[in-house]
Design a protein around this motif. Structure first.
Motif, PDB file in Angstrom:
ATOM      1  N   SER A 107       0.827  -1.211   0.000  1.00 38.24           N
ATOM      2  CA  SER A 107       0.000   0.000   0.000  1.00 38.24           C
ATOM      3  C   SER A 107       0.859   1.259   0.000  1.00 38.24           C
ATOM      4  N   GLY A 108       2.093   1.143   0.493  1.00 42.99           N
ATOM      5  CA  GLY A 108       2.983   2.300   0.536  1.00 42.99           C
ATOM      6  C   GLY A 108       3.398   2.796  -0.829  1.00 42.99           C
ATOM      7  N   ILE A 109       3.316   1.940  -1.862  1.00 41.36           N
ATOM      8  CA  ILE A 109       3.722   2.348  -3.200  1.00 41.36           C
ATOM      9  C   ILE A 109       2.566   2.265  -4.193  1.00 41.36           C
ATOM     10  N   CYS A 110       1.368   1.986  -3.708  1.00 41.40           N
ATOM     11  CA  CYS A 110       0.182   1.891  -4.557  1.00 41.40           C
ATOM     12  C   CYS A 110      -0.354   3.294  -4.841  1.00 41.40           C
ATOM     13  N   PRO A 111      -0.445   3.724  -6.098  1.00 41.81           N
ATOM     14  CA  PRO A 111      -0.846   5.109  -6.399  1.00 41.81           C
ATOM     15  C   PRO A 111      -2.202   5.505  -5.819  1.00 41.81           C
ATOM     16  N   ARG A 112      -3.204   4.631  -5.926  1.00 46.42           N
ATOM     17  CA  ARG A 112      -4.533   4.990  -5.408  1.00 46.42           C
ATOM     18  C   ARG A 112      -4.509   5.087  -3.885  1.00 46.42           C
ATOM     19  N   SER A 113      -3.779   4.184  -3.238  1.00 41.65           N
ATOM     20  CA  SER A 113      -3.644   4.257  -1.781  1.00 41.65           C
ATOM     21  C   SER A 113      -2.941   5.541  -1.370  1.00 41.65           C
ATOM     22  N   LEU A 114      -1.900   5.904  -2.132  1.00 41.90           N
ATOM     23  CA  LEU A 114      -1.123   7.092  -1.806  1.00 41.90           C
ATOM     24  C   LEU A 114      -1.997   8.342  -1.874  1.00 41.90           C
ATOM     25  N   LEU A 115      -2.794   8.483  -2.932  1.00 41.15           N
ATOM     26  CA  LEU A 115      -3.677   9.647  -3.012  1.00 41.15           C
ATOM     27  C   LEU A 115      -4.653   9.650  -1.846  1.00 41.15           C
ATOM     28  N   GLY A 116      -5.169   8.495  -1.475  1.00 43.54           N
ATOM     29  CA  GLY A 116      -6.078   8.436  -0.328  1.00 43.54           C
ATOM     30  C   GLY A 116      -5.432   8.960   0.938  1.00 43.54           C
ATOM     31  N   ARG A 117      -4.166   8.627   1.162  1.00 43.14           N
ATOM     32  CA  ARG A 117      -3.476   9.099   2.370  1.00 43.14           C
ATOM     33  C   ARG A 117      -3.259  10.612   2.335  1.00 43.14           C
ATOM     34  N   VAL A 118      -2.902  11.149   1.161  1.00 46.07           N
ATOM     35  CA  VAL A 118      -2.701  12.599   1.059  1.00 46.07           C
ATOM     36  C   VAL A 118      -4.030  13.334   1.263  1.00 46.07           C
ATOM     37  N   LEU A 119      -5.111  12.799   0.711  1.00 46.47           N
ATOM     38  CA  LEU A 119      -6.428  13.396   0.927  1.00 46.47           C
ATOM     39  C   LEU A 119      -6.793  13.382   2.407  1.00 46.47           C
ATOM     40  N   ASP A 120      -6.512  12.280   3.096  1.00 47.53           N
ATOM     41  CA  ASP A 120      -6.810  12.181   4.528  1.00 47.53           C
ATOM     42  C   ASP A 120      -5.996  13.192   5.332  1.00 47.53           C
ATOM     43  N   ARG A 121      -4.747  13.382   4.947  1.00 45.72           N
ATOM     44  CA  ARG A 121      -3.903  14.329   5.680  1.00 45.72           C
ATOM     45  C   ARG A 121      -4.375  15.758   5.458  1.00 45.72           C
ATOM     46  N   ALA A 122      -4.785  16.084   4.242  1.00 46.55           N
ATOM     47  CA  ALA A 122      -5.343  17.412   3.988  1.00 46.55           C
ATOM     48  C   ALA A 122      -6.623  17.611   4.792  1.00 46.55           C
ATOM     49  N   TRP A 410       5.204  13.603   2.638  1.00 46.85           N
ATOM     50  CA  TRP A 410       3.815  13.522   2.170  1.00 46.85           C
ATOM     51  C   TRP A 410       3.526  12.259   1.353  1.00 46.85           C
ATOM     52  N   LEU A 411       4.477  11.816   0.553  1.00 48.31           N
ATOM     53  CA  LEU A 411       4.233  10.662  -0.311  1.00 48.31           C
ATOM     54  C   LEU A 411       4.769   9.368   0.285  1.00 48.31           C
ATOM     55  N   GLY A 412       5.714   9.476   1.229  1.00 51.38           N
ATOM     56  CA  GLY A 412       6.188   8.310   1.952  1.00 51.38           C
ATOM     57  C   GLY A 412       7.550   7.828   1.491  1.00 51.38           C
ATOM     58  N   GLU A 413       8.332   7.336   2.452  1.00 51.90           N
ATOM     59  CA  GLU A 413       9.671   6.828   2.156  1.00 51.90           C
ATOM     60  C   GLU A 413       9.627   5.696   1.143  1.00 51.90           C
ATOM     61  N   ALA A 414       8.680   4.772   1.325  1.00 55.03           N
ATOM     62  CA  ALA A 414       8.623   3.604   0.443  1.00 55.03           C
ATOM     63  C   ALA A 414       8.362   4.021  -0.995  1.00 55.03           C
ATOM     64  N   PHE A 415       7.451   4.956  -1.189  1.00 51.43           N
ATOM     65  CA  PHE A 415       7.146   5.384  -2.551  1.00 51.43           C
ATOM     66  C   PHE A 415       8.318   6.122  -3.170  1.00 51.43           C
ATOM     67  N   VAL A 416       8.940   7.023  -2.434  1.00 52.23           N
ATOM     68  CA  VAL A 416      10.070   7.775  -2.991  1.00 52.23           C
ATOM     69  C   VAL A 416      11.172   6.818  -3.426  1.00 52.23           C
ATOM     70  N   THR A 417      11.500   5.853  -2.575  1.00 54.05           N
ATOM     71  CA  THR A 417      12.568   4.911  -2.898  1.00 54.05           C
ATOM     72  C   THR A 417      12.224   4.072  -4.126  1.00 54.05           C
ATOM     73  N   SER A 418      11.011   3.520  -4.160  1.00 52.23           N
ATOM     74  CA  SER A 418      10.640   2.618  -5.249  1.00 52.23           C
ATOM     75  C   SER A 418      10.433   3.375  -6.557  1.00 52.23           C
ATOM     76  N   PHE A 419       9.780   4.535  -6.506  1.00 53.00           N
ATOM     77  CA  PHE A 419       9.504   5.278  -7.737  1.00 53.00           C
ATOM     78  C   PHE A 419      10.797   5.797  -8.350  1.00 53.00           C
ATOM     79  N   ALA A 420      11.679   6.351  -7.529  1.00 53.44           N
ATOM     80  CA  ALA A 420      12.950   6.845  -8.049  1.00 53.44           C
ATOM     81  C   ALA A 420      13.764   5.704  -8.651  1.00 53.44           C
TER      82      ALA A 420
END
Length: 446
Positions: A107-122, A410-420
């Motif tokens: 879930s840390g690198i799933c795009p739809r999950s990631l947007l959900g977390r950013v929406l929740d934080r906002a 905001w996007l998470g360590e796991a996503f930054v590492t995997s996407f980069a």
């Protein structure tokens, strides 16, 4: 109507459970009604390697998922029952489609999950975005096979000439426009408008503004099923930001405003210049400060950087202006209900979930830190040197993204590492290729 009633009414025999990969493409499986009951309760297994695939299933190197430590296990896809739609052209009983998001560590690198977390934080900070998306694409009177046979050169576009908003071509292609509108209805895609763009076969379709995951869900659906419609008609579509040096650049433009927890717009102040509230100014300030670090999200492929060749109508830098299309951040609207910012940086090959998440994160950071924007650009932004810029090469964008504290926050360590890592892998694969243009220039006399 509850879900069981819907399935009964539909006569459901098989349904599609789908998720959006890192590129924004839908991947999934058809499952029987009997299997769906268990999946709705416990999820459906799918390997995280799915999120490391380029569009033609080239596996990109991502630590822990595709490297020497990987075990290629499954993590569960958690179905969102509220996302149910009907697939056009499929028969009742076989036409239901459900969107899902990864559970577990993926879930840390799933795009739809990631947007959900950013929406929740906002939302936790007291804000909820209202946003819509514009998709540019080129339609060809070519099948994938005929385009490949031509080496993707000299392709026949659906219309001959550049034809921005030309009613003649819209009328000529009425069958296409009507088929798109008909296709959108069962998919619950709220298309606000469609029109011709500035190139042969170059078109645009706009998703109406909404909230939550819904507009991004709709654009993911639109990209998938526009292509399916074209294939069914013996045509093809590209979302490449620059598919030919003769073509202009293709984008996804994101329009966004914010409301407070009670649903009242917060970007408008009738007494301020352009009606822009302090909150809106700080949102713009955050975009200017942080979008450069997030360039890789908006320009995620090797081709994306070709969009900014001289002479294209792509943003000249991280500038902003009121009703000014020669800036990256265009302020649009005139009252509380319409005032918004248009992020013109993303290419047409970006993932809608990631584009929305990164834009919202940058703007929210600006609000929370009360960042003032740079002076407004007035006049032609292409003739003025931008004070702040995004990254113009993929290696620079990868390095900046890896180093971005905002992205990790905001996007998470796991996503930054995997996407980069995945983007570095893509770049390395292409760096090993010898383009035709280099052979033509250097083979004989270089």
């Amino acid at each position: 109507m509850n879900l069981d009633e819907l399935l009964d009414q539909n006569g459901c025999k098989f349904a599609t459970v789908a998720m959006a990969d890192t590129n924004g493409a839908l991947r999934g499986q058809m499952v029987s009604r009997r299997s769906l009951a268990g999946i709705l309760q416990s999820g459906m297994g799918m390997a995280p390697v799915t999120l490391t695939l380029d569009p033609t299933d080239q596996v990109l190197t991502v630590p822990g998922i595709t490297d020497d430590t990987a075990d290629f296990h499954d993590d569960p896809l958690i179905v969102d029952p509220s996302s149910v739609r009907r697939i056009p052209w499929a028969r009742p009983g076989h036409d239901l489609l459900f969107l899902s998001t990864y559970g577990g560590a993926t879930s840390g690198i799933c795009p739809r999950s990631l947007l959900g977390r950013v929406l929740d934080r906002a939302a936790a900070a007291g804000y909820q975005p209202k946003y819509g998306l514009e998709l540019e694409y080129t339609l060809f009177d070519e099948t994938p096979e005929s385009a490949r046979a031509k080496g993707y050169r000299g392709l026949k576009t659906a219309t001959l000439h550049p034809s921005h908003d030309l009613v003649l071509y819209q009328t000529l292609q009425s069958d296409w426009y009507e088929a798109v509108a008909e296709m959108a209805e069962p998919l619950r895609i709220d298309i606000a408008k469609m029109h011709e763009e500035i190139g042969g076969g170059f078109m645009e379709a706009c998703i109406a503004a909404g909230s939550g995951l819904e507009p991004a869900d709709q654009l993911v659906m639109l990209k998938t099923f526009l292509r399916a419609l074209a294939l069914r008609q013996g045509k093809s579509i590209t979302y490449m930001p620059r598919w030919s040096e003769e073509a202009d650049s293709q984008s996804i433009h994101l329009h966004m405003s914010l409301k407070d927890a009670a649903g009242a717009p917060v970007f408008h102040d009738a007494g301020a210049e352009h009606g822009m509230s302090r909150t809106f100014r700080h949102f713009i300030g955050g975009l200017q400060k942080y979008l450069g670090e997030l360039t890789l999200v908006f320009l995620p492929t090797v081709n994306a950087y070709r969009r900014f060749a001289p002479g294209t109508f792509a943003p000249p830098g991280l500038t902003w202006g009121y009703e000014n299309r020669t800036t990256a951040l265009r302020v649009v609207g005139h009252d509380a209900g319409s005032l918004r910012v248009e992020n013109r940086l993303p290419g047409s090959d970006t993932n809608p979930y990631l584009t929305v998440a990164a834009t919202l994160a940058a703007g929210m950071a600006g609000i929370l830190a009360e960042i003032e924007p740079q002076p407004e650009v007035r006049g032609n932004g292409y003739t003025q040197a931008p004070a702040t810029d995004f990254h113009r090469t993929m290696p620079e964008a990868i390095a900046a993204f890896r180093d971005s504290a905002l992205a990790r926050d905001w996007l998470g360590e796991a996503f930054v590492t995997s996407f980069a890592a995945s983007r570095q892998s893509q770049f390395d694969q292409f760096r090993a290729k010898v383009p035709d243009v280099e052979l033509m220039r250097y083979f004989d006399l270089g």
